[in-house]
Each structure stands twice: as structure tokens, then as C-alpha cells.
Design an enzyme around this catalytic site. Sequence first.
Site, PDB file in Angstrom:
ATOM      1  N   CYS A 141       0.828  -1.205   0.000  1.00  0.00           N
ATOM      2  CA  CYS A 141       0.000   0.000   0.000  1.00  0.00           C
ATOM      3  C   CYS A 141       0.867   1.261   0.000  1.00  0.00           C
ATOM      4  O   CYS A 141       1.505   1.568  -1.000  1.00  0.00           O
ATOM      5  CB  CYS A 141      -0.982  -0.031   1.161  1.00  0.00           C
ATOM      6  SG  CYS A 141      -2.337   1.179   0.976  1.00  0.00           S
ATOM      7  N   GLU A 248      -2.522  -9.033   3.212  1.00  0.00           N
ATOM      8  CA  GLU A 248      -2.895  -9.531   4.539  1.00  0.00           C
ATOM      9  C   GLU A 248      -4.378  -9.360   4.814  1.00  0.00           C
ATOM     10  O   GLU A 248      -4.889  -9.882   5.814  1.00  0.00           O
ATOM     11  CB  GLU A 248      -2.059  -8.826   5.615  1.00  0.00           C
ATOM     12  CG  GLU A 248      -2.489  -7.421   5.989  1.00  0.00           C
ATOM     13  CD  GLU A 248      -2.052  -6.335   5.013  1.00  0.00           C
ATOM     14  OE1 GLU A 248      -2.158  -5.148   5.372  1.00  0.00           O
ATOM     15  OE2 GLU A 248      -1.602  -6.670   3.898  1.00  0.00           O
ATOM     16  N   ASP A 289     -22.869  -6.856  16.745  1.00  0.00           N
ATOM     17  CA  ASP A 289     -23.143  -5.903  17.817  1.00  0.00           C
ATOM     18  C   ASP A 289     -22.661  -6.525  19.120  1.00  0.00           C
ATOM     19  O   ASP A 289     -23.190  -7.551  19.557  1.00  0.00           O
ATOM     20  CB  ASP A 289     -24.636  -5.602  17.907  1.00  0.00           C
ATOM     21  CG  ASP A 289     -25.157  -4.899  16.663  1.00  0.00           C
ATOM     22  OD1 ASP A 289     -24.360  -4.202  16.017  1.00  0.00           O
ATOM     23  OD2 ASP A 289     -26.339  -5.057  16.333  1.00  0.00           O
ATOM     24  N   ASP A 447     -27.376   7.026  12.062  1.00  0.00           N
ATOM     25  CA  ASP A 447     -28.534   6.313  12.618  1.00  0.00           C
ATOM     26  C   ASP A 447     -29.787   7.185  12.509  1.00  0.00           C
ATOM     27  O   ASP A 447     -30.202   7.816  13.481  1.00  0.00           O
ATOM     28  CB  ASP A 447     -28.283   5.959  14.088  1.00  0.00           C
ATOM     29  CG  ASP A 447     -27.130   4.996  14.267  1.00  0.00           C
ATOM     30  OD1 ASP A 447     -26.954   4.118  13.412  1.00  0.00           O
ATOM     31  OD2 ASP A 447     -26.395   5.127  15.262  1.00  0.00           O
TER      32      ASP A 447
END
EC number: 4.3.2.10
Length: 592
Positions: A141, A248, A289, A447
Site C-alpha cells: 500500500c 494480509e 453488535d 442512525d
Amino acid sequence: MEATAAPFSSIVSSRQNFSSSSSIRASSPASLFLSQKSIGNVNRKFKSPRSLSVRASSTSDSVVTLLDYGAGNVRSIRNALRHLGFSIKDVQTPGDILNADRLIFPGVGAFAPAMDVLNRTGMAEALCKYIENDRPFLGICLGLQLLFDSSEENGPVKGLGVIPGIVGRFDASAGIRVPHIGWNALQVGKDSEILDDVGNRHVYFVHSYRAIPSDENKDWISSTCNYGESFISSIRRGNVHAVQFHPEKSGEVGLSVLRRFLHPKLPATQKPMEGKASKLAKRVIACLDVRTNDKGDLVVTKGDQYDVREQSNENEVRNLGKPVDLAGQYYKDGADEISFLNITGFRDFPLGDLPMIQVLRQTSKNVFVPLTVGGGIRDFTDASGRYYSSLEVAAEYFRSGADKISIGSDAVSAAEEFIKSGVKTGKSSLEQISRVYGNQAVVVSIDPRRVYVNHPDDVPYKVIRVTNPGPNGEEYAWYQCTVSGGREGRPIGAFELAKAVEELGAGEILLNCIDCDGQGKGFDIDLVKLISDSVGIPVIASSGAGTPDHFSEVFEKTNASAALAAGIFHRKEVPIQSVKEHLQEERIEVRI
């Protein structure tokens, strides 16, 4: 055994440097910033290798030298190397680079601070000499980008000057979303060596900047990738390799790339791994969650419109399994990413002992796809009175195995202030983390809940005509953002929030919908279309998935880059592989 000496990252204390209030430009030497005119005059000392043979190890064939300069998630590459049977020697001095038998440079974060660290510590000169001598090298990267003359990121900033070219930002005007996040295909050239097993399989990218093929660097290129334009996805000259993607984080195909670098004399397989990759794939993300139940155990749960307790006399927290075990299973089942949402405060713990930190460390040992963690990314003071900044919290999550962090309530506050003042202060958690680690590492979780109105002029927020009318026949609605787990509504709409956080440095949006959460009736297509059409960063659709058809619907009717589900995967109602097979049947590009 892994070497016990402290890594280079701890010696240069770069994590503390990143936490300072000074900007990147101010903290970098002036010599790093070049005029466009002087960029082309960078001295290049690399000589064509006389031999392509691999240098024999003078110590042990099972040791890899790792250059960790202290930013982002390097734990994942460490875990991948251990998984492949190698131990790690951390670079402490420039001499460790020169004496390495094989060197991996997993660059993460932003270009300028990385070059700052390399220059201040003498590592830049050692790296150039190591590469000039055709020693076994793998850059990942940013470890690829730093090899070029310079980068436009926070600059221009001078690079190592090994490969001709300027690293520039993707051109969003080409109709693509920036950052480039997800699983894409490679066009592999001849003599790529470490890519011999990839074939038509997807690999994982996450970046906003890229290098473009040119006549000057064409002899270096071993593969390209297409995302609005052709860019360099890997280079190879002799024993020197570098890749723009993250092996990876690319599952088994990525591990094969690392294996071929570590074992260059492995015989070629009869045929590359099977696959049909041709372009950027739509992602299927499994979400967990995570919270403590009433017994103090860390469990995966699932809400019904954000209510995670059973509707019984005991009213206990739903327990759907242990997070590390479930994450491992989702990886085996083919999840493209795994997202942990911490819905417990955990504020009594010192930062290093946070339960979610332990979950990340354990999960990343055997899960080689991207991990996102959300919840609690903000300033806090623990029970002993120790204060932690949001940047310190994020840094610890990254160092523990997270690839991206998700910010919720804190992003709402930052957006409200930005809309009110019109000024970017640079002080919000969103801005600070994005500045240090790049916007590709920052997800904002929205949300909202649907609020019906009779007319678009009824409220000062973006109002749309909805597919399903309201309880009183209303044809219009706006989406009110909430905080505190959906318990508190705020005076800002999802549209306004999305536009603001993109400006402030978010690289991706996780778009939930309280009305659809846990209902299994499909995603809120109206909402997803509104947001994905309004921003230039990737949008993840969340809340409401109940069948494989719901995934194809959201991809066909909106510009969502990914779709996330939790309960249907936890309860084994719909296997991840079934979702992908369905998407493939619908001719939607997915990673298989």
C-alpha cells in the site's frame, strides 16, 4: 520465536508525534515539500539487477524483517506472517534494514508523516540502498507509493525517488467514489512471480491516491487495476516487489501472495486460483453488535429497532454467541469485511484493557479480511482519572487489528458545529483521525429515523417523496439523525449529515435506519438512494436485510458500494455464501 526487541515504531515514538496538535505540514521538514518543477529532478540511484536470484539467508529462513514506522494496523501483517510460519525481527536502526535477508514495509496512513519518520531516522537512505542492491523487498500500500518521486497527498511531498512518477488522487470526476475501497481485479503482466497464483481473483484495496503507468515506469509494472482509469497495482524488478492492495486483508489469495514472496522458489501451481473477477465487487459485510450481558460476559447481540433485550420476563440481553468465534466463522463463510459495533460504554477500563481491544487482537490472528470497529471513539477519562483523546483511542484500535474505525455520535456533533459555523476547526475526532490515518480509515455511522411530513416545505431539511406513504397517507419524509443508540433525535437530517462529514474527512458512510432495524423486510431503498446519490464516498447499506433478494435489490436500485447484515447471519437464517451465489446469478460482481 518473535524477536523481543522493541519495534522501530516504539523507538521513534511516532504515535505520540501523530497525536500532537500540530498539522502534518508543520511537523514535516520543509525539504519534503517540492515545487512541481523540481519534482522531476529527483535523483534515482536504482541500478538494474545483474541477477534475479534470491539472496541466501545468513541467519534463518523463517525470519522476516518488518519496518513498522508506527501508524495504523500493522498487527494484521504480523499475524499473517506468523500464520505462514515466520517469526518477525523489527527494524530498530538503519543497519537492521541493510542486514535484512527479506524486508517487508507495510506502509499505512498518510504519505507526509511516513516520509517524515523515514527521513528523521535515516531509514530512507537505508531503504534506497537496500532496494538498489536488489535485496528481497515487499512494500504494501503506502509502502508502494513511497517508492515514487513524490505524492500530491498533503503536498507535494518528496518520496524515495526509486520509481519515476507522481502519486496523485483518484479523479472523482470520472464517476468513481473516492476512496477506492473494496475487492477489485488485477490485470497481471508477465514475470509477476508473487502474483502467479492470483489469477482472476479479487484482492482488497483501500486508498485515495494512486500511481499511473507511464513510459518512464512501465518496466517496473507487474500488474495494473482499473478504477475509473488504469493505475499501478504492483511493481516488480528483480527481487524488489510492492503492491497497492493489502495481501494480509485479501483472504487466502492474499496469503498466497505473501507465501510466494517468502518462498520464491515454490513451484508454480498447475493453474491460478479460480475466479471470475473483472471489476470492483459489491461487498457483503457481516456485523457483530458486541456488549456485555447482565452476567458481565462479552456477547454478540442483535436489536429490534435498537432494542437488544428479549421480550420476556427476564428481559435479558440477547446472546447470539462469542464475538471472536463468530468473526472467525464469518471469515470462513466468505464475508468481505467484518464490523464490530461496541454498544457498551466500557469507560471503567484503562485504554489498553478495553474488552473490544482484546476482541480485535484475538480476531485478527486468524481473520484475514478487513475489520472495522465502532462505538466509543471519542475522548474519555477512565476510572483512574486517566484522560484519553479520541485520536489515542483510534490509534489503539488500529494497533490492535482494526483497519477502519466507525464514528457515530461524535460525528453528529462535529457536523452540527460545521454547518452552524461553516468552519473546519480540525479539532473533531473525525478530522483528527482522518488527517493522521487518511480518510479511507474513517467510517461515519448514521442512525436516522423516518419522519413523515405533508409537504417538502414543512421542515428545513432535505425531504423526499417516499415509496411507502406514512400512517396518515403522508407522501413525504425526512430522515432525522439520532445519537445515544437512537434514543435522542438531533436537529440535522441524514442528507445534511452525510454531506458535512464527507467535507470533514469521512471516507465511507455506514447508513443504518432505525425503522428497518431487525425487521427483515429489506433495506430502506429511498434512504440509501438519497445518500448514495448525494456523496462521492462509498456508502454501506445497513438495517433490514432478511433474504438474499434484499441484497440484490439494494445494489440494483441504488449506488451502494456494500450491504451489511447482522441478525440473519448470527441466527444462520441466511448463509453468507447463499447471498453471494444469488448476487452472482443476478450478474452483480462479487468476490467468491
